[in-house]
Each structure stands twice: as C-alpha cells, then as structure tokens.
Scaffold this motif. Structure first.
Motif, PDB file in Angstrom:
ATOM      1  N   ALA A 121       0.863  -1.257  -0.007  1.00 19.59           N
ATOM      2  CA  ALA A 121       0.038   0.126  -0.002  1.00 19.59           C
ATOM      3  C   ALA A 121       0.879   1.263   0.067  1.00 19.59           C
ATOM      4  CB  ALA A 121      -0.889   0.076   1.453  1.00 19.59           C
ATOM      5  N   LEU A 122       2.006   1.241   0.460  1.00 20.53           N
ATOM      6  CA  LEU A 122       2.856   2.413   0.601  1.00 20.53           C
ATOM      7  C   LEU A 122       3.133   2.679  -0.898  1.00 20.53           C
ATOM      8  CD1 LEU A 122       5.975   1.567   2.907  1.00 20.53           C
ATOM      9  CD2 LEU A 122       3.862   2.741   3.475  1.00 20.53           C
ATOM     10  N   GLU A 123       3.161   1.958  -1.852  1.00 27.58           N
ATOM     11  CA  GLU A 123       3.307   2.280  -3.086  1.00 27.58           C
ATOM     12  C   GLU A 123       2.055   3.042  -4.029  1.00 27.58           C
ATOM     13  OE1 GLU A 123       4.872  -1.025  -5.275  1.00 27.58           O
ATOM     14  OE2 GLU A 123       6.343  -1.584  -3.692  1.00 27.58           O
ATOM     15  N   LEU A 124       1.370   2.856  -3.280  1.00 27.13           N
ATOM     16  CA  LEU A 124      -0.043   3.603  -3.798  1.00 27.13           C
ATOM     17  C   LEU A 124      -0.327   5.004  -3.208  1.00 27.13           C
ATOM     18  CD1 LEU A 124      -2.420   0.674  -3.462  1.00 27.13           C
ATOM     19  CD2 LEU A 124      -1.148   1.238  -5.405  1.00 27.13           C
ATOM     20  N   ILE A 125       0.660   5.415  -2.309  1.00 28.33           N
ATOM     21  CA  ILE A 125       0.490   6.777  -1.573  1.00 28.33           C
ATOM     22  C   ILE A 125       1.278   7.666  -2.596  1.00 28.33           C
ATOM     23  CG2 ILE A 125       1.393   8.310   0.115  1.00 28.33           C
ATOM     24  CD1 ILE A 125       1.328   5.826   2.105  1.00 28.33           C
ATOM     25  N   GLU A 126       0.470   8.974  -2.906  1.00 28.79           N
ATOM     26  CA  GLU A 126       1.006   9.956  -3.784  1.00 28.79           C
ATOM     27  C   GLU A 126       1.241  10.983  -3.004  1.00 28.79           C
ATOM     28  OE1 GLU A 126      -1.603  10.365  -7.050  1.00 28.79           O
ATOM     29  OE2 GLU A 126      -1.677   8.020  -7.318  1.00 28.79           O
ATOM     30  N   VAL A 127       2.619  11.657  -3.238  1.00 31.13           N
ATOM     31  CA  VAL A 127       3.108  12.718  -2.567  1.00 31.13           C
ATOM     32  C   VAL A 127       3.655  13.574  -3.385  1.00 31.13           C
ATOM     33  CG1 VAL A 127       4.580  13.587  -0.692  1.00 31.13           C
ATOM     34  CG2 VAL A 127       3.707  11.644  -0.415  1.00 31.13           C
ATOM     35  N   ASP A 128       3.121  14.787  -3.355  1.00 30.37           N
ATOM     36  CA  ASP A 128       3.662  15.878  -4.455  1.00 30.37           C
ATOM     37  C   ASP A 128       4.600  16.844  -3.478  1.00 30.37           C
ATOM     38  OD1 ASP A 128       4.054  17.750  -6.053  1.00 30.37           O
ATOM     39  OD2 ASP A 128       2.155  18.736  -5.873  1.00 30.37           O
ATOM     40  N   TYR A 129       5.927  16.503  -3.889  1.00 30.32           N
ATOM     41  CA  TYR A 129       6.899  17.310  -3.160  1.00 30.32           C
ATOM     42  C   TYR A 129       7.523  18.547  -4.018  1.00 30.32           C
ATOM     43  CZ  TYR A 129       7.865  12.891  -0.425  1.00 30.32           C
ATOM     44  OH  TYR A 129       7.692  11.982   0.418  1.00 30.32           O
ATOM     45  N   ARG A 130       7.871  19.536  -3.283  1.00 32.85           N
ATOM     46  CA  ARG A 130       8.749  20.573  -4.043  1.00 32.85           C
ATOM     47  C   ARG A 130      10.205  20.663  -3.578  1.00 32.85           C
ATOM     48  NH1 ARG A 130       9.898  26.178  -3.744  1.00 32.85           N
ATOM     49  NH2 ARG A 130       9.008  26.325  -1.616  1.00 32.85           N
ATOM     50  N   PRO A 131      10.930  20.183  -4.178  1.00 35.30           N
ATOM     51  CA  PRO A 131      12.221  20.067  -3.726  1.00 35.30           C
ATOM     52  C   PRO A 131      13.086  21.540  -3.232  1.00 35.30           C
ATOM     53  CG  PRO A 131      12.239  18.638  -5.381  1.00 35.30           C
ATOM     54  CD  PRO A 131      10.940  19.494  -5.434  1.00 35.30           C
ATOM     55  N   LEU A 132      13.483  21.372  -1.949  1.00 34.99           N
ATOM     56  CA  LEU A 132      14.139  22.703  -1.593  1.00 34.99           C
ATOM     57  C   LEU A 132      15.521  22.396  -1.469  1.00 34.99           C
ATOM     58  CD1 LEU A 132      11.785  23.190   1.585  1.00 34.99           C
ATOM     59  CD2 LEU A 132      11.867  24.512  -0.500  1.00 34.99           C
ATOM     60  N   PRO A 133      16.509  23.522  -1.434  1.00 35.22           N
ATOM     61  CA  PRO A 133      18.037  23.149  -1.388  1.00 35.22           C
ATOM     62  C   PRO A 133      18.356  22.628  -0.215  1.00 35.22           C
ATOM     63  CG  PRO A 133      17.394  25.498  -1.743  1.00 35.22           C
ATOM     64  CD  PRO A 133      16.207  24.824  -1.495  1.00 35.22           C
ATOM     65  N   PRO A 134      19.152  21.315  -0.564  1.00 34.17           N
ATOM     66  CA  PRO A 134      19.403  20.776   0.663  1.00 34.17           C
ATOM     67  C   PRO A 134      20.789  21.202   1.462  1.00 34.17           C
ATOM     68  CG  PRO A 134      20.319  19.840  -1.481  1.00 34.17           C
ATOM     69  CD  PRO A 134      19.622  20.836  -1.726  1.00 34.17           C
ATOM     70  N   VAL A 135      20.602  21.333   2.694  1.00 34.93           N
ATOM     71  CA  VAL A 135      22.017  21.332   3.484  1.00 34.93           C
ATOM     72  C   VAL A 135      22.488  20.595   4.365  1.00 34.93           C
ATOM     73  CG1 VAL A 135      22.432  23.070   5.474  1.00 34.93           C
ATOM     74  CG2 VAL A 135      20.460  23.667   4.157  1.00 34.93           C
ATOM     75  N   ILE A 136      23.796  19.899   3.637  1.00 34.10           N
ATOM     76  CA  ILE A 136      24.355  18.866   4.121  1.00 34.10           C
ATOM     77  C   ILE A 136      25.617  19.215   4.919  1.00 34.10           C
ATOM     78  CG2 ILE A 136      25.112  16.571   3.212  1.00 34.10           C
ATOM     79  CD1 ILE A 136      22.290  16.993   2.878  1.00 34.10           C
ATOM     80  N   ASP A 137      26.293  20.218   4.469  1.00 36.61           N
ATOM     81  CA  ASP A 137      27.440  20.396   5.258  1.00 36.61           C
ATOM     82  C   ASP A 137      27.507  21.528   6.410  1.00 36.61           C
ATOM     83  OD1 ASP A 137      30.103  21.332   6.012  1.00 36.61           O
ATOM     84  OD2 ASP A 137      30.705  22.233   3.963  1.00 36.61           O
ATOM     85  N   PRO A 138      27.572  21.008   7.591  1.00 36.99           N
ATOM     86  CA  PRO A 138      27.451  21.870   8.794  1.00 36.99           C
ATOM     87  C   PRO A 138      27.965  22.941   8.632  1.00 36.99           C
ATOM     88  CG  PRO A 138      28.535  19.729   9.240  1.00 36.99           C
ATOM     89  CD  PRO A 138      28.234  19.635   7.922  1.00 36.99           C
ATOM     90  N   LYS A 139      29.234  23.064   8.088  1.00 40.81           N
ATOM     91  CA  LYS A 139      29.811  24.307   8.018  1.00 40.81           C
ATOM     92  C   LYS A 139      29.091  25.685   7.036  1.00 40.81           C
ATOM     93  CE  LYS A 139      34.850  23.625   9.013  1.00 40.81           C
ATOM     94  NZ  LYS A 139      35.999  23.303   8.422  1.00 40.81           N
ATOM     95  N   ALA A 140      28.899  24.872   5.879  1.00 39.85           N
ATOM     96  CA  ALA A 140      27.903  25.640   5.110  1.00 39.85           C
ATOM     97  C   ALA A 140      26.829  26.069   5.646  1.00 39.85           C
ATOM     98  CB  ALA A 140      27.816  25.002   3.747  1.00 39.85           C
ATOM     99  N   ALA A 141      25.968  25.294   6.438  1.00 36.76           N
ATOM    100  CA  ALA A 141      24.784  25.387   6.952  1.00 36.76           C
ATOM    101  C   ALA A 141      24.651  26.761   7.940  1.00 36.76           C
ATOM    102  CB  ALA A 141      24.355  24.271   7.905  1.00 36.76           C
ATOM    103  N   MET A 142      25.932  27.177   8.386  1.00 38.44           N
ATOM    104  CA  MET A 142      26.128  28.287   9.146  1.00 38.44           C
ATOM    105  C   MET A 142      26.211  29.667   8.417  1.00 38.44           C
ATOM    106  SD  MET A 142      28.381  26.979  12.540  1.00 38.44           S
ATOM    107  CE  MET A 142      29.794  26.344  11.573  1.00 38.44           C
ATOM    108  N   ASP A 143      26.164  29.521   6.919  1.00 37.94           N
ATOM    109  CA  ASP A 143      26.432  30.638   6.212  1.00 37.94           C
ATOM    110  C   ASP A 143      25.351  31.331   6.216  1.00 37.94           C
ATOM    111  OD1 ASP A 143      28.969  29.718   5.630  1.00 37.94           O
ATOM    112  OD2 ASP A 143      28.264  29.023   3.502  1.00 37.94           O
ATOM    113  N   ASP A 144      25.346  32.746   6.232  1.00 38.81           N
ATOM    114  CA  ASP A 144      24.107  33.779   6.273  1.00 38.81           C
ATOM    115  C   ASP A 144      23.038  33.319   5.135  1.00 38.81           C
ATOM    116  OD1 ASP A 144      25.094  34.758   8.414  1.00 38.81           O
ATOM    117  OD2 ASP A 144      26.004  36.519   7.267  1.00 38.81           O
ATOM    118  N   ASP A 145      23.439  32.922   4.002  1.00 39.82           N
ATOM    119  CA  ASP A 145      22.680  32.579   2.737  1.00 39.82           C
ATOM    120  C   ASP A 145      22.353  31.065   2.743  1.00 39.82           C
ATOM    121  OD1 ASP A 145      25.253  31.805   2.180  1.00 39.82           O
ATOM    122  OD2 ASP A 145      25.326  32.521   0.050  1.00 39.82           O
ATOM    123  N   ALA A 146      22.732  30.302   3.533  1.00 42.43           N
ATOM    124  CA  ALA A 146      22.367  29.070   3.691  1.00 42.43           C
ATOM    125  C   ALA A 146      20.792  28.856   3.769  1.00 42.43           C
ATOM    126  CB  ALA A 146      22.831  28.215   4.819  1.00 42.43           C
TER     127      ALA A 146
END
Lengths: 803, 162
Positions: A121-146
């Motif tokens: 049944a999981l395969e029958l679920i429909e989710v509409d996602y709008r991807p957002l910019p990923p934040v993966i590097d913790p140093k970059a995550a601290m940047d003002d424009d992250a």
C-alpha cells in the motif's frame, strides 16, 4: 566462585546464554502481547529537503487488507510536538508536517493485516514534493545565505554556548608552543543486529497507552513522550521485551517512533506493531554525530599542557532530538581528560542539516572529544620533540591527587594513570616498537605509533545536560541533579529469590552480575537467583535515570542491587536469629543456609527462613513487616546541579583507558596493517572478568570500525549512500586486529563494591589512536577518519585524504 | 510451469529439526518470515533481510542458507535445521557449550545464524585454522563481541574433534 569466596569477581558464565543459544530467548518481534495487532509500514521521504504540497492516501486506503492510513498532518492534529531540552522554535513531530527535512523521514503510515500488504500500500501513496535546497555540510549550514531547515529559528545554528575555566587567555599568551588542529569527524553508527521495534496499544476511558518495545529507556524520554501524547506518566506504560538484540545507545533514539505508533493506535483504533527493517534503520533510526571540530593546545617547552581551546560544531541532523545536546556535554565537565591542565575554553555550536537526527551511540561524545584532546597531545609531542608517552606522563593527574576535582567540575574518583601507561608500554614492547618504527622510517617505510588516553565517565548526572542552558535559564527552570538507581529484590512464599534491576540490558550480562552480587549478600549461588532486567513503568520501581546508557550498570545499578540484597539479608538473619535463639549479629548466610557463626551445624535452610515471612507472620520478630519485598533507591554521591560557573560533577565514576596502536601503511594500496594494539583499562573492581573482557573487545570493534571503515555517507544532495549493509560496511571477523588487553584497576570510593562503569572503552579511543599512528607514519597532522583504502592512498600520495 | 497468482496462499510442508511442520505461505513469503510467523519458530532471527548479516541462516538439506534469501515455497518438502534443533536431548551441543564458556555471545541476536554456519563448517572442515574460522565468520555480522570469543569457541570444538 572466586578465590576469596565471593561470586563477585569470578568469571561466572552468563545466566542469559542458554536461552539465547537454544533459540528460546524472546525479542520484540517474537511477541504478541495483545490480540488483534495490525502491522505498520512507513512511507519515507526520498528527498533531503522538500515542501510537502500534498499527500494523497486514497488509493492506499482502498487497498485490500489495509486497515488505516495516516499522514503527518493527521498525527500532528492528535498530539503535541515532542519536547526538547533546547528552547528553540522547532515543532518536532514523529512524521513530517509540511516539510521533509531528511531523506528517510516518515511521511505516512499504513496499518494493514501484515507487513507485506502494508508495504504494497505504501506504493499507492502519492506525495507531491517541491524540492528545496539541501543543507548537508554543517559549515555551509552556518552561512548567512544557507537555506533554513527551521524558518522560525532564523538560523541553522540551534544552540551556541561558550565556556571558560581558569585563565585560558593568559595560558595561550604565555605558551611556548601552540598546536592547532581542525578536522571533520565522520558520522557512524553501531547498528545493533536487532533493529528497533514496538507494539503500541491505545485504550480509552481513561486514555491509556501501552508500548512494548526494545527501547532502552525509560530515562528522561518517558516524560517527553508523555508530553507529546498529553497524558500523565501513569497513562503511558512502557514495557520492554525480555531480550534486546544490541543497542549501544541507538535504541534510545526510537522514542519518536513509539510516540508515532501510540498516536496511530489511538487514531486507527487497533494495536499496531512496527519492526524497523534494516534499510529503515540505516536511513531513519539514529547515529552518532559528524562534527567539524578544532582544538588549540598551549604547551610549555617542557611539554606541560597549560591551556586548551575546543571549538565544537555538532551536526545534529534535521531535528534536535533529546537527549541532545548531551553528546557535546557528556565529556564537558572532564574537558581536561586525564591531565592537570586548568585553563580551558569551550565553544559549542549545534547545527541542523538535512541528515538523520543524531542520538546516543557507543561512547556518546567520547570518540569526538578524545579525538581533539589526544590528537593535540601527539601533535604537541612531535612539535616539541618529546616522546608521546613522556608528554602524557608529565601532564597526568597524579595518583596521589584523587579524588580530583577537574576544572569544569567532574570529580575523578580514583586512578593511577601513570601505572596504566607503564603497563601499556610494557605490553606493547614500546622501546622495541619505537626502534622498529625508526628503522622502518629510515628505510622509507610508512610505520607509525599512536597513543591515546581517556577517562571514562559512567553513571551520568541527569543535570549535565542543563549545561546547555545559561545559569540564569537554569535558575528559572528549577533544580536538576542526580542519577537514581533502583533495584527490587523479592522472595516469594516458596523461598525463591527474584532480583528486578530495571536496567534494560542489550547483551551486557546484567542478569549474571546482578545474581553474583545478590548471591554474595544472601549466601546463595547465582543459579539460585532469578533476575528480571526488563522494565514495566507501571509495576517496576524506577526513576528518571532508569535505563541502559552511560555505563551506568556497574557504576550505579550494582550498588542498588547490593543495598536491596543487604536489606533482605538483614531481615533473613533477624528471622533466623529468633529460631536459632541467638542474636542477629551471630547469624551468617552461607551455603544456602542461615547459620550460627562458628557453629555451622546450628543452621536453617535459607528458603525455609525466607518463606516464614509469608507463611507465619505471627511468628516473626516483633515489629517486623511480613513478606520480603525490598526496593532500594539510591542517588550516587556528589551529583549536584551545575554551579554558576558551569561546573558540574557529570558522572559517578571515571575509569581510565590507555590505548597504543602501531600501524604500517602500504603506499601502493593505502591499506593499514595494525601490527600492535594494546589497551589497558582501569574499571575499578572487576565484577565479572569474562563480561569485562567481552565489553572491552566489543568496544574495540566499534572503535576500530569507526577508525577504518564505517561511515554514513550522504551525497551533496543529501541522499544517504549507506542505506544497506552492502554499502554500510560493518566490520567482520577477518578485519579485526589482534587486541592485547591489560588492567590496572583502582577501586572507586564512589561505589560500594569499588566498581567503575565500563563498556564505552576503546570505542572512544581507537579512532584517535589509529589517527595518531597514521599521522606519525605519514609525517603529517592533517589526517581524518575513516582511514579507508581510498583516503589513505590519497594521503600517501600527498593529497588531502579525499575518498 | 507452476504459475502462482499474487495473494494466493500455498500449503508448505517441511521437516524442521526432525519434526514435520506445515503452514501457509504466499509466493513472496520469505522463508525467514514463514519459519517465524507461520511456524512460530522464533529462534531464527532477521537482521537485514538482504542477505548480508547472516543472522537468519538455517540449514536446508545439509547446507547453511540465509533464510531471508529463500522463499518459503522453494523449500516445500525440505529438511530444515534451525537453532532450536542444535541442543539434542536438551543438552547443549559442544559448540553451544563452547560459546557459553568463551563468552562468544552478548545480545545473542546474531548467534543462531552463526551457530548454524559454524556447525556445518565444522562438519566439512573439522580442523580449521584461525584464518579459516575468521573467513567463515565473515559471512556474519556481530556488533557486540568483536568476534574474539566465537573464534576461540569454534577452535576449541575443532580441537576436540578427533
């Protein structure tokens, strides 16, 4: 029995083993505690960071065999957010609401007649996602424009505190030599062989939840679950399975899933079972933190360490999940490690990224902390031209200084660090090893020696986590202190003894050691005593700290067992004394009897004396309560709240570990051959040498795995690349280096038996010991684990160690 | 060719530890799930369900096999041995005894599969070297012990075998 006539200290084979070896031990997935259970499966986010525009459950709900479907919004409407120790505007629900923040985050739940149908049944679920910019590097995550994970916080930094002990500025200003290092510490996990699992049942009128699970709490987390489910503590009943298939801290991280199942059981009107599969475990359970850390160490030219500055940046993942930020505070009050240094500055930042939320993992904060301190010691020694053993010897807290108050508040109970170092060097054949290294280097071979020492805090003070708050915030929040241990010992009308430890072990042999402790007090054998280690929060005597973490069994729980056993023994002696017509002081419990000291033929069977408390209350000594049911509750000594200078006694006992590694690197392949690995431990009084050795080797396996191979890798888009055991390479038997173990055991004055906590052990030191050896071999200090073939090969070739 | 429709359940008969057992399985039902949830033989444990960890290993017709990589319908009529069948007559086997003596298990979750593999290994390699034992164990993941106790236990038993 050991030579001294005590069970404690003897290598008693484990009580647990026979059931485990014959397939008769029961784990959570073997249990069906209530009828009518439906099986849950979870849809998990394929995106690291995305807005959820819509979740359409219609087709899934109509699938034959499906009982019910729920979205994150359905769950959020039924419960409150799970509270956090860090006061930031983050509403953490166990399923994503509005946004997904890591790949693997639950998005929808299906309940069905079996797990196969639920997954269909999981395969029958429909989710509409709008991807957002990923934040993966913790140093970059601290940047003002992250990009921000939690907009309401206004930053990805969810916690920042600075601490200062002594006078670090002067220490650094006056230093002859300052060593600076920075590095990335990888994210890895102990991946217990049994995954998490729970069965939740809601019953109305009044609202009441029962959850059977392999959780290793309840710990402080029971209260947080109650907060989310909006019930008082007596309406959230947690029952652990008889056996747990390993945890290493990881199964503390399952409490959001327990909340989710409880809420779903309520909404769907059925008991629900969920057994995490391995793929879910690797992307959606919990792990240790990856960190971006730096250290500065100030030395005098004679090698005296005069100051330390730690800059810790902890990647907590997508949410700050309790007991975080504890991973960066568990070692804090012992920031001087094994050394006398008094001038220390610490800067802690916790950063959210689009990764799996972190939690307890073996050593909890220790591998990262000792990586900083012990890298600095080896690098400092090389910079100053001092031997790596000698520089530690010159800085150790001396054996005559115990109990020793560390600058940030820890009270080290006992130790002889220099003796343990000497034992390590002796077992390693250090002088010959150094000569071999020097010859090998002269011949152009890559051979290195690394040393590392650790103190091992055990039996946590629940208050240390409040270092995350300022003294003013703490004052407002009210007092916190202690780390209670409990144990109940009962004797039934047949005269048989049951010890209830509520210590939720996951393989550490608590039942065996508990039986040893009780047997000594009662004059019985461990075989005479049954031990129940699981917890039922409705019927067990437990407290805030109950559970299994921070090496608390031998540092806290064992004393509770001893206290309860002594109370029972005293009662038995008093009953027997009357029948034997002597004073209670003249009665001893031995060989299954209560007998007159010095007149062994004047004796009564233990069982008969004990049974009298039930069968013949009128025949008991005057004023004695009938029955035998004794609960001991203890708060270990000295665990007060943090003071206004942020000093706190964080733990009851502080063991010591000294590890030495010698490695040879094959420049053609990057392969590291660990020719020598010696680990010397101070665990205080050894309660069961078989179990102690097993814990040491097991901790070593985790540490070596973290040093050499294991890493939870995310790509730049936040996709987890270690999502199966074919990708997350757990260490196996042929990869295990040979380990030489030694002991220098100084009894702890903080515990009745002199035992210290142990178990984290080399999991905290192997990464840094290997890194130190690699740095020595390569003649460069910029080395970072895991030392995989690719990375080491690149380091050898003069690169930056890229994988 | 036998065609099996989704959702259809099949009667599967097997001999497990010398006793006849029967139950129902769909075509897709894993042998591990069939043993545990249909036959209620919970001694076999599931650690990864993708054939890496070895926890679910059982012996099928004389060979150690990962039960998560077999469908129940594939073993109809087979002779299966699981951990529940190793202690004959209620006495631990020499290997089980050695595991206990050598503290070769902690949580014990991976132990069932390792005992099955090691039992078969010792039947075919009665005098293994330590390296051979470690190589055999590389098909299993244990997170608690560091493998040291089980290597010693298996070598103990090998040493006792004539």
């Amino acid at each position: 029995m050991s030579a001294g006539g005590f069970w404690v200290g003897a290598p008693v084979p484990r009580k647990e083993d026979e059931a485990l070896l014959t397939g008769h031990a029961r784990f959570i997935d073997d249990m069906e505690p209530v009828p009518g259970i439906r099986h849950a499966a979870l849809l998990r986010s394929p995106h690291a960071h995305a807005e959820i525009r819509s979740v359409d459950l219609t087709r899934a709900a109509a699938h034959p065999g499906v009982h019910g479907v729920l979205s994150g919004a359905d769950i959020a409407a039924a419960i409150g957010p799970i509270p956090s120790a860090v006061r930031v505007p983050i509403d953490y629900y166990p399923m994503a609401v509005g946004k997904v923040r890591y790949a693997g985050e639950p998005v929808a739940l299906i309940a069905a007649e079996d797990r196969y149908v639920a997954e269909d049944a999981l395969e029958l679920i429909e989710v509409d996602y709008r991807p957002l910019p990923p934040v993966i590097d913790p140093k970059a995550a601290m940047d003002d424009d992250a990009a921000l994970l939690h907009e309401a916080v206004g930053s990805n930094v969810v916690h920042h505190r600075e601490f200062r002990y002594g006078d670090p500025e002067t220490a650094f200003a006056e230093a002859d030599r300052i060593v600076r290092l920075d590095w990335t510490f990888p994210r890895y996990s102990s991946t217990p062989m049994e995954t998490c699992g729970a069965i939740a049942q809601f019953e109305p009128a009044p609202d009441r939840y029962t959850i059977w699970s392999n959780f290793q709490g309840p710990f402080i987390l029971h209260a947080l679950m109650c907060g989310a489910l909006r019930v008082p503590g007596n309406r959230l009943r947690l029952i652990t399975a008889p056996q747990s298939g390993g945890s290493f801290g990881i199964k503390q991280g399952m409490y959001p899933y327990m909340v989710l199942l409880a809420a779903a059981s309520r909404l769907l009107g059925v008991p629900l079972k969920w057994i995490e599969d391995r793929l879910e475990h690797l992307v959606g359970s919990s792990s240790a933190s990856n960190r971006e850390d730096a250290v500065e160490a100030a030395f005098r030219s004679d090698g005296t360490l005069t100051g330390l500055r730690f800059r810790n940046t902890v990647d907590v993942g997508a949410y700050i999940r309790a007991p975080e930020p504890a991973s960066v505070y568990r070692m804090h009050s012992a920031s001087n490690g094994a050394y006398r240094v008094r001038n220390i500055a610490v800067d802690n930042r916790l950063v959210t990224t689009n990764r799996l939320p972190i939690g307890l993992n073996r050593g909890y904060g220790g591998p990262q902390f000792f990586f900083a301190l012990e890298r600095a010691m080896d690098a400092g020694a090389r910079a100053l031209g001092i031997d790596i053993a000698e520089i530690r010897r010159r800085n150790f807290v001396p054996a005559d200084a115990f109990p020793y108050r560390a600058p940030a508040g820890a009270l080290y109970d006992a130790g002889d660090y220099e003796a343990a170092l000497d034992r390590t060097l002796d077992l390693a054949g250090y002088a010959a090893l150094c000569a071999e290294r020097d010859r090998a280097k002269a011949d152009g071979w890559l051979f290195g020696i690394g040393l590392a020492t650790a103190i091992e805090p055990s039996g946590s003070n629940m208050a240390y986590v409040t270092l995350a708050q300022t003294p003013e915030e703490r004052a407002r929040a009210g007092g916190r202190s202690g780390g209670l241990g409990t144990c109940t010992i009962s004797i039934d009308p047949s005269g048989s003894v049951t010890v209830k430890t509520v210590s939720t072990p996951a393989g550490q042999g608590h039942a065996t050691v508990a039986a040893q402790v009780a047997a000594d007090a009662l004059g019985l054998t461990p075989d005479d005593i049954d031990v129940v280690t699981e917890i039922d929060t409705l019927t067990s005597a437990w407290s805030l700290a109950s559970g299994n973490y921070a090496n608390r069994f031998s540092s806290v729980v064992v004393d509770a067992i001893g206290n309860a056993a002594r109370t029972v023994a005293e009662k038995i002696r008093m009953i027997a004394a009357e029948d034997l017509e002597v004073a209670a002081e003249d009665v001893e419990l031995a060989d299954g009897t209560a007998r007159v000291v010095g007149v062994p033929e004047k004796s009564l069977p233990f069982r008969r004396v004990a049974a009298k408390a039930h069968w013949h209350p009128a025949g008991l000594p005057e004023g004695m309560a009938p029955g035998i049911f004794e609960t001991a509750v203890l708060s270990p000594p000295g665990l007060g709240p943090p003071d206004e200078q942020d000093r706190v006694a964080s733990a009851v006992t502080f063991g010591f570990i000294c590890d030495l590694a010698a490695v040879e690197i094959d420049p053609g392949t990057g392969r590291i051959e660990i020719g020598t690995y010696v680990s010397v431990h101070d665990v205080g009084k050894v309660l069961n040498p078989l179990i102690v050795e097993g814990q040491i080797v097991g901790g070593f396996a985790h540490g070596i795995a973290g040093a050499l191979m294991e890493e939870m890798v995310y790509d730049e888009d936040g996709n987890p690349l270690s999502g199966s055991f074919a990708d997350y390479l757990c260490i196996t038997a042929p990869e295990m280096p040979r380990l030489t173990i030694g002991h220098v055991d100084t009894p702890s004055p903080h515990t009745a038996l002199g035992a210290k906590g142990m178990g984290d052990g080399c999991s905290m030191l192997a990464p840094v010991a290997i890194a130190n050896a690699v740095a020595d071999a390569l003649g460069r200090e910029d080395v970072e684990p895991p030392f995989t073939l690719n990375r080491v090969w690149d380091l050898v070739a003069g690169g930056g160690g890229a994988g | 060719m036998l065609r099996i429709a989704p959702g259809t359940r099949h009667r599967i008969s097997v001999t497990v530890n010398g006793r006849p057992h029967a139950g129902f399985a769909e075509a897709r039902t894993l042998l591990s799930d069939f043993l545990r949830h249909e036959l209620k033989l919970f001694g076999t444990h599931v650690g990864c369900e993708h054939g890496v960890c070895g926890a679910c290993t059982v012996n099928i017709d004389g060979r150690a096999v990962r039960s998560c990589l077999r469908f129940a319908v594939q073993v109809d009529g087979a002779e299966i041995r699981t951990v529940e069948g190793l202690a004959e007559g209620g006495a631990l086997s020499p290997l089980q005894e050695a595991f206990r003596r050598r503290h070769a298990l902690q949580c014990g979750f991976c132990t069932a599969g390792i005992l099955i593999s090691a039992t078969q290994f010792l039947e075919t390699s009665p005098n293994p070297t330590e390296a051979e034992v470690r190589d055999m164990l590389s098909g299993h993941i244990c997170r608690c012990t560091g493998y040291e106790g089980m290597v010693r236990a298996i070598l103990d038993v090998a040493g006792e075998t004539p």
